[in-house]
Design an enzyme around this catalytic site. Structure first.
Site, mmCIF file in Angstrom:
data_model
loop_
_atom_site.group_PDB
_atom_site.id
_atom_site.type_symbol
_atom_site.label_atom_id
_atom_site.label_comp_id
_atom_site.label_asym_id
_atom_site.label_seq_id
_atom_site.Cartn_x
_atom_site.Cartn_y
_atom_site.Cartn_z
ATOM 1 N N GLY A 1 0.887 -1.305 -0.026
ATOM 2 C CA GLY A 1 -0.390 -0.033 -0.517
ATOM 3 C C GLY A 1 1.010 1.450 0.146
ATOM 4 C CD GLN B 1 3.239 5.275 3.059
ATOM 5 O OE1 GLN B 1 2.394 5.407 2.322
ATOM 6 N NE2 GLN B 1 4.689 5.235 3.150
ATOM 7 C CB CYS C 1 5.301 2.409 7.765
ATOM 8 S SG CYS C 1 5.087 3.823 6.780
ATOM 9 C CG LEU C 2 6.598 1.210 1.474
ATOM 10 C CD1 LEU C 2 6.156 1.665 0.560
ATOM 11 C CD2 LEU C 2 8.202 -0.116 1.816
ATOM 12 C CG HIS D 1 -0.879 1.167 7.196
ATOM 13 N ND1 HIS D 1 0.148 1.414 8.203
ATOM 14 C CD2 HIS D 1 -0.011 2.097 6.151
ATOM 15 C CE1 HIS D 1 1.473 1.561 8.223
ATOM 16 N NE2 HIS D 1 1.608 2.011 6.982
ATOM 17 C CD GLU D 2 -1.014 2.519 2.676
ATOM 18 O OE1 GLU D 2 -0.836 3.696 2.477
ATOM 19 O OE2 GLU D 2 -0.528 1.018 2.785
ATOM 20 C CG HIS E 1 0.308 6.952 5.365
ATOM 21 N ND1 HIS E 1 1.372 7.734 5.563
ATOM 22 C CD2 HIS E 1 0.962 5.292 5.028
ATOM 23 C CE1 HIS E 1 2.678 6.493 6.597
ATOM 24 N NE2 HIS E 1 1.986 5.061 6.323
HETATM 25 ZN ZN ZN Z 1 2.878 3.076 5.544
#
Ligand code: ZN
Length: 169
Positions: A46, A51, A88-89, A131-132, A135
């Protein structure tokens, strides 16, 4: 398509509330394509606009047979509760354990052309979606840890298995 740079926690954009998308022009398709490509290269499941330093309300997610890009997403229904790990990236090298999420959600939003859509999600896919959406409100998984010891560094072994575990979002 192009790969965008994924920003990490020292960048304040990740903590901003992202702006709603009102104008659905053709450039958004390129943005979505770039987001999928960037997510694939990074090994994530995701990716949200903030991000890649785009403070707008959009995320992409791909897991098993689900592949979605949603603008202005909102959770309209949430049921049950599950705890599980998340990465998380934008927080490389760490995993959070025992993060609570609804087991099942229904989200509404718009597709890349602005058409209203509804997406039901369950289990792992529901976790990714929640989660997204976090963000977009400047919320990170580290804000949802019940206990500080639930944040741990990922081991080299886990990095090797990342593809299978798919916990990096
Ligand atoms: Zn994340």
């Amino acid at each position: 398509m192009a790969i965008r740079k994924i920003i990490t926690t020292e960048n304040p954009i990740l903590r901003q509330k992202a702006k709603k998308v009102h104008r659905f022009d053709p450039s958004l398709q390129k943005l979505v394509d770039d987001m999928f490509e960037t997510m694939h290269i990074a090994g994530g499941v995701g990716l949200a606009g903030p991000q890649i330093a785009q403070s707008i309300r959009v995320f992409v997610a791909e897991y098993e047979d689900h592949k979605i890009a949603v603008f202005n997403p909102e959770i309209v229904k949430a049921e049950g509760e599950e705890v599980g790990p998340e990465g998380c990236l934008s927080i490389p090298g760490y995993v959070g354990e025992n993060i609570r999420r609804a087991a099942k959600v229904l989200i509404k939003g718009q597709d890349v052309r602005g058409k209203p859509i509804r997406v039901p999600a369950e289990g792992w896919f529901a976790r990714i979606v929640q989660h997204e959406i976090d963000h977009l409100d400047g919320v990170l998984f580290i804000d949802r840890l019940d206990r500080p010891e639930d944040l741990r560094e990922v081991t080299d072994e886990e990095i090797a298995e990342e593809e299978e575990t798919a916990i990096i979002e």
